[in-house]
Design a protein around this motif. Structure first.
Motif, PDB file in Angstrom:
ATOM      1  N   GLU A 193       0.817  -1.201   0.000  1.00  0.00           N
ATOM      2  CA  GLU A 193       0.000   0.000   0.000  1.00  0.00           C
ATOM      3  C   GLU A 193       0.862   1.268   0.000  1.00  0.00           C
ATOM      4  O   GLU A 193       0.527   2.254  -0.665  1.00  0.00           O
ATOM      5  N   LEU A 196       2.178   1.758  -3.522  1.00  0.00           N
ATOM      6  CA  LEU A 196       1.138   2.304  -4.398  1.00  0.00           C
ATOM      7  C   LEU A 196       0.866   3.772  -4.085  1.00  0.00           C
ATOM      8  O   LEU A 196       0.632   4.580  -4.990  1.00  0.00           O
ATOM      9  N   ALA A 197       0.896   4.124  -2.798  1.00  0.00           N
ATOM     10  CA  ALA A 197       0.667   5.514  -2.399  1.00  0.00           C
ATOM     11  C   ALA A 197       1.780   6.418  -2.934  1.00  0.00           C
ATOM     12  O   ALA A 197       1.524   7.543  -3.381  1.00  0.00           O
ATOM     13  N   ASP A 199       3.512   5.813  -5.618  1.00  0.00           N
ATOM     14  CA  ASP A 199       3.247   5.918  -7.063  1.00  0.00           C
ATOM     15  C   ASP A 199       2.245   7.037  -7.341  1.00  0.00           C
ATOM     16  O   ASP A 199       2.431   7.844  -8.255  1.00  0.00           O
ATOM     17  N   ARG A 200       1.167   7.071  -6.561  1.00  0.00           N
ATOM     18  CA  ARG A 200       0.148   8.102  -6.753  1.00  0.00           C
ATOM     19  C   ARG A 200       0.726   9.493  -6.491  1.00  0.00           C
ATOM     20  O   ARG A 200       0.426  10.457  -7.203  1.00  0.00           O
ATOM     21  N   ARG A 201       1.570   9.590  -5.452  1.00  0.00           N
ATOM     22  CA  ARG A 201       2.181  10.882  -5.123  1.00  0.00           C
ATOM     23  C   ARG A 201       3.102  11.346  -6.233  1.00  0.00           C
ATOM     24  O   ARG A 201       3.123  12.537  -6.592  1.00  0.00           O
ATOM     25  N   ARG A 203       2.915  10.559  -9.414  1.00  0.00           N
ATOM     26  CA  ARG A 203       2.108  10.936 -10.581  1.00  0.00           C
ATOM     27  C   ARG A 203       1.572  12.360 -10.410  1.00  0.00           C
ATOM     28  O   ARG A 203       1.466  13.117 -11.383  1.00  0.00           O
ATOM     29  N   LYS A 204       1.217  12.736  -9.184  1.00  0.00           N
ATOM     30  CA  LYS A 204       0.758  14.099  -8.938  1.00  0.00           C
ATOM     31  C   LYS A 204       1.866  15.112  -9.203  1.00  0.00           C
ATOM     32  O   LYS A 204       1.626  16.209  -9.692  1.00  0.00           O
ATOM     33  N   GLN A 205       3.099  14.725  -8.861  1.00  0.00           N
ATOM     34  CA  GLN A 205       4.234  15.612  -9.090  1.00  0.00           C
ATOM     35  C   GLN A 205       4.425  15.857 -10.584  1.00  0.00           C
ATOM     36  O   GLN A 205       4.774  16.955 -11.007  1.00  0.00           O
TER      37      GLN A 205
END
Length: 206
Positions: A193, A196-197, A199-201, A203-205
């Motif tokens: 988890e 994955l978190a 990865d999401r962070r 992508r936001k960058q």
């Protein structure tokens, strides 16, 4: 004594009180002359930092006794229960090498407060090889050790909540002894988890 008190930013009366409470080791004596050194100054600065963090003098006296006389690693680090972490034994010089220039009284107090450090005889014991390696790697990247320790305290709060969540799940449906056996599953879930978190962070960058 007057010079030591001045360098530590305390009064001579306070220094005498600390000596009476055995918060600092006795000075080296040559005849009627008592010599204090950098170890005494570092201890006094650490006491000040611990007091500023809300520690009591009784608690500081217990830590001072551990530094001076040694105590069982498990008792000092709160690791009497089974653990998968590997403690690391270090000399003060080796600890300083891991965090060049960052082993200040304030950071030492914070590490003691978190339970990252304990003492066994002449050696300092870090509670976890993995935490030691990660912390030193972050400092090498230019992140101040004080910030690393403050973040570690926040991570611990979240980790305790995750441990409670997983333990409650298991104990609602299985015997208590199952908890230790399924411990690796909890670590895998948290690791996946977190990955994955991140990865999401990232992508936001982008």
């Amino acid at each position: 004594m007057e010079e030591l008190a001045r360098l530590a930013g305390i009064t001579v009366r306070t220094l005498r009180f600390y000596r009476e409470r055995k918060l600092i080791p006795p000075p080296r004596r040559e005849g009627r002359i008592a010599w204090y050194d950098d170890h005494h100054l570092a201890r006094l600065r650490t006491i000040t930092a611990l007091l500023e963090r809300g520690h009591t003098l009784n608690g500081i006296a217990e830590l001072a006794e551990a530094f001076d006389h040694g105590r069982g690693v498990g008792e000092l680090l709160g690791m009497e229960a089974p653990t998968e972490e590997t403690p690391v034994r270090l000399t003060p010089e080796e600890l300083a090498d891991h965090f060049a220039g960052e082993v200040t009284p304030e950071n030492l107090a914070a590490a003691l407060d978190l339970g990252y450090l304990g003492v066994d005889g002449e050696e300092i014991v870090h509670i976890s090889r993995r935490l030691l390696e990660v912390s030193s790697a972050l400092v090498r990247e230019g992140i101040p050790l004080g910030e690393v320790l403050r973040t570690g305290a926040e991570v611990r709060t979240h980790a305790d909540a995750l441990a409670d969540l997983f333990a409650d799940l298991i104990l609602r449906h299985a015997p208590e002894e199952t908890l230790h056996r399924l411990r690796p599953l909890a670590r895998s879930v948290v690791d996946a988890e977190l990955s994955l978190a991140l990865d999401r962070r990232l992508r936001k960058q982008d």
